[in-house]
Design a protein around this motif. Sequence first.
Motif, PDB file in Angstrom:
ATOM      1  N   LYS A  29       0.855  -0.972  -0.013  1.00 18.42           N
ATOM      2  CA  LYS A  29       0.080  -0.036  -0.057  1.00 18.42           C
ATOM      3  C   LYS A  29       1.023   1.061  -0.180  1.00 18.42           C
ATOM      4  O   LYS A  29       2.210   1.067   0.061  1.00 18.42           O
ATOM      5  N   ASP A 111      -8.106  11.465  -1.458  1.00 17.45           N
ATOM      6  CA  ASP A 111      -8.246  10.331  -0.513  1.00 17.45           C
ATOM      7  C   ASP A 111      -7.302  10.835   0.509  1.00 17.45           C
ATOM      8  O   ASP A 111      -6.118  11.263   0.423  1.00 17.45           O
ATOM      9  N   ALA A 114      -4.095   7.717   5.627  1.00 18.69           N
ATOM     10  CA  ALA A 114      -3.944   6.940   6.769  1.00 18.69           C
ATOM     11  C   ALA A 114      -5.110   7.529   7.774  1.00 18.69           C
ATOM     12  O   ALA A 114      -4.954   7.751   9.037  1.00 18.69           O
ATOM     13  N   THR A 142      -6.583   0.458   9.565  1.00 21.50           N
ATOM     14  CA  THR A 142      -5.401   0.966   8.974  1.00 21.50           C
ATOM     15  C   THR A 142      -4.293   1.288   9.770  1.00 21.50           C
ATOM     16  O   THR A 142      -4.260   0.935  10.970  1.00 21.50           O
ATOM     17  N   TYR A 145       1.752   5.885   8.398  1.00 19.34           N
ATOM     18  CA  TYR A 145       2.921   5.560   7.561  1.00 19.34           C
ATOM     19  C   TYR A 145       4.169   5.129   8.333  1.00 19.34           C
ATOM     20  O   TYR A 145       4.854   4.388   7.698  1.00 19.34           O
ATOM     21  N   ARG A 148       3.815   1.278   8.506  1.00 22.28           N
ATOM     22  CA  ARG A 148       3.822   0.915   7.044  1.00 22.28           C
ATOM     23  C   ARG A 148       5.160   0.333   6.834  1.00 22.28           C
ATOM     24  O   ARG A 148       5.452  -0.371   6.067  1.00 22.28           O
TER      25      ARG A 148
HETATM   26  P1  TTP Z   1      -7.841   3.891   2.870  1.00 22.39           P
HETATM   27  O1  TTP Z   1      -7.920   5.023   2.160  1.00 22.39           O
HETATM   28  O2  TTP Z   1      -7.739   2.788   2.012  1.00 22.39           O
HETATM   29  O3  TTP Z   1      -6.520   3.854   3.540  1.00 22.39           O
HETATM   30  P2  TTP Z   1      -6.005   5.152   4.519  1.00 22.39           P
HETATM   31  O4  TTP Z   1      -6.546   6.257   4.349  1.00 22.39           O
HETATM   32  O5  TTP Z   1      -6.010   4.613   5.938  1.00 22.39           O
HETATM   33  O6  TTP Z   1      -4.527   5.219   4.108  1.00 22.39           O
HETATM   34  P3  TTP Z   1      -4.116   5.948   2.602  1.00 22.39           P
HETATM   35  O7  TTP Z   1      -5.254   6.392   1.781  1.00 22.39           O
HETATM   36  O8  TTP Z   1      -3.202   7.068   3.027  1.00 22.39           O
HETATM   37  O9  TTP Z   1      -3.156   4.612   2.016  1.00 22.39           O
HETATM   38  O10 TTP Z   1      -8.981   3.610   3.678  1.00 22.39           O
HETATM   39  C1  TTP Z   1      -9.546   4.738   4.399  1.00 22.39           C
HETATM   40  C2  TTP Z   1      -9.952   4.274   5.754  1.00 22.39           C
HETATM   41  O11 TTP Z   1     -10.925   3.084   5.585  1.00 22.39           O
HETATM   42  C3  TTP Z   1      -8.899   3.807   6.478  1.00 22.39           C
HETATM   43  O12 TTP Z   1      -8.199   4.575   7.465  1.00 22.39           O
HETATM   44  C4  TTP Z   1      -9.554   2.704   7.306  1.00 22.39           C
HETATM   45  C5  TTP Z   1     -10.635   2.236   6.611  1.00 22.39           C
HETATM   46  N1  TTP Z   1     -10.197   0.722   5.932  1.00 22.39           N
HETATM   47  C6  TTP Z   1     -10.736  -0.249   6.583  1.00 22.39           C
HETATM   48  O13 TTP Z   1     -11.346  -0.320   7.711  1.00 22.39           O
HETATM   49  N2  TTP Z   1     -10.448  -1.479   6.340  1.00 22.39           N
HETATM   50  C7  TTP Z   1      -9.612  -1.717   5.107  1.00 22.39           C
HETATM   51  O14 TTP Z   1      -9.435  -2.693   4.557  1.00 22.39           O
HETATM   52  C8  TTP Z   1      -9.388  -0.336   4.503  1.00 22.39           C
HETATM   53  C9  TTP Z   1      -8.360  -0.641   3.049  1.00 22.39           C
HETATM   54  C10 TTP Z   1      -9.596   0.874   4.966  1.00 22.39           C
END
Ligand code: TTP
Length: 677
Positions: A29, A111, A114, A142, A145, A148
């Motif tokens: 990711k 987007d 995290a 999640t 960083y 990660r």
């Molecule tokens: P994402 O946008 O995929 O992840 P993120 O915002 O944490 O990180 P980044 O965009 O910087 O890579 O998902 C948004 C939120 O959705 C994440 O903070 C938590 C939730 N989520 C889950 O609950 N389960 C999951 O499998 C994923 C991918 C995200």
Amino acid sequence: MERSDGECASSSENPRPWQSYHTVYTNAKAGMDGVDKEKVQKVVYEMSKGSKYFENEERKEAFIQQKIEHMRARCAKLTSPVISHYQKVADKRILELEATRDLSRSWLHVDMDAFYAAVETLSNPSLKGKPMAVGTMSMICTANYEARRFGVRAAMPGFIARKLCPELIFVPTDFTKYTYYSDLTRKVFCKYDPNFMAASLDEAYLDITEVCRERGISGIEIAEELRTSVYEEAGLTCSAGVAPNRLLAKVCSDINKPNGQFVLPNDRMAVMTFISSLPIRKIGGIGKVTEHILRDVFGINTCEEMLQKGSLLCAVFSHSTADFFLSVGLGLGSTNTPQARFRKSISSERTFSVTEDKALLYRKLAEIAEMLSADMQKEGLRGRTLTLKLKTASFEVRTRAVTLQKYISSSEDILKHASVLLKAELPVSLRLIGLRVTQFNEDKVRAPSDPTQKTLTNFMTSGHASKKIVGDQNSLGSDINDDCLIDDKETSVSLDVSETNNYEFGDPVCDNSLPDLNDENCSFSNKISEVEKIHENEVSQLLEGNSLVLRQEEGSCCDGVEEVDKDITPDNKVGTSSNQKDQFIWLDDYKCSLCGTEMPPSFIEERQEHSDFHLAERLQKEESGSDLRILTHRERCVRTQRDHIASHRKRKKQKLFEKEGTHIPIDMFFAKRNRNF
Ligand code: TTP
Ligand code: MG
């Protein structure tokens, strides 16, 4: 599990079996570039060996390998005349698709970085700079960083994450907070596109064409300004991508994550250059199974190679799947915003501090009914199925629905019927109440039939795919039978988030173009690979009573390719046949309708992986089934209808099975047997 050598070998023969163990957890990711992949693979392999998840991965892999072998064999049998026939078919389709290219619009995909972790850090600044994950030992939502860098990522069981990063701090989820911050970001998005499309709490698509034109500034400037505004309003960073369509904008927003942006100009050459080296997996809608098949059978690794291998793709896959692949090769994607006229449901919900005070619950219900009624009246909507959604103190989600004789929209009517549903659940301690109205008065809502909406190409490239505009991942229970009063006592635990005013949009293909049974080309299954993180939609026919009904199953997220047996018939026309899929849905938006495995809607990749498995299973079944090609058209229709009935019955049986509670709880799915935490 993927075996990169394409051969199945047991771990005893292979001293480093983890090297070929690729699951969602080992997928990179954003922020995981410098990670020691082999170390992560080894830990994930060792920690999950013996779990149901591991077994499931093994079964899945075996199916995929078989599928790959079968498809390779089919490709090998294609003769030169057949290939040159399909080369012409592919060339024609590429020209037709190219003609639909629309470079007139600018889309921005935003987007949050995290998201849950960043929100938690805002409320507890001591977490700053330390590796942390939001979630529990059984599953994390999640990771920031910092975490990660150790290979810790969303959808990974917490016990594996802890092994990868012993200092990892775990923070429990707080969806009220995430909703609050999501609302703040949405207020900013609104300023740039009042009709923005939210794909989840932390991401949205904005059509910035008008705002760029009105203010005479570029997409680069809008993206910078929007990101600054989001930071000022919410104290959170986000990343953005700007491109001529949503598919590309989404890919672009991930390029400079976190706190970055990437802008792809509205220029055909720029798009083609961008797409030429883009790995196919970067495309929303292409998951692990599709990636493997394309890579291992056709040698396709980049989007551009889809065009080079167009003849084979057209020879082996259905029209719709081949069209999807070719349009990916051309960098095409949706460019317009679905209109409210295609809406299928409208809902409103509220999260509040846990309470079992009846008077307070009824007051909340009245407020929600009021809000919903106001929204319905604004849209001129009247509906007759009312669904109540409750989330209990323990995050159990219940949905109860009633279908009425008359269409309603007033707050009094909504409250009257909602109160009856709520009363039956009392006493109960709740944290959320939601109401949804569906089954609209057709005359008011249905758009006039538009012949241009009948082709799949149109559907795919014009963006009329059905999706909820706000709160995509949190619909009210999806397993709702609109024909009778439902008192489905099934409940499910959900980690899902709260949203307000969810809108769903119907699929104009469903709404307006029921397939003609007398049409020689009629297909009972239309797989549409919509091209964003928003899951693929399935347009499937269910036989209900004596009438054929097209139903859009929300929340299904099969990453899959629809393969079709094709012949060159004596008069050199292409004959196709395609089998009906098993209906794959998430019951109560949580439980797999086919095997009962539980998976929260937010576990996007996990769900995709899971549906991959069923897809592989289905393909396997299809292969062992009889060949529909030799049947006459009428026989084919009769058989397909019979299959529909059987699959419908199977689903009913499956529900009974699940009511007996024999499904696998999510914790058990990932945990090793006899493991104590
Ligand atoms: P994402 O946008 O995929 O992840 P993120 O915002 O944490 O990180 P980044 O965009 O910087 O890579 O998902 C948004 C939120 O959705 C994440 O903070 C938590 C939730 N989520 C889950 O609950 N389960 C999951 O499998 C994923 C991918 C995200
Ligand atoms: Mg994000």
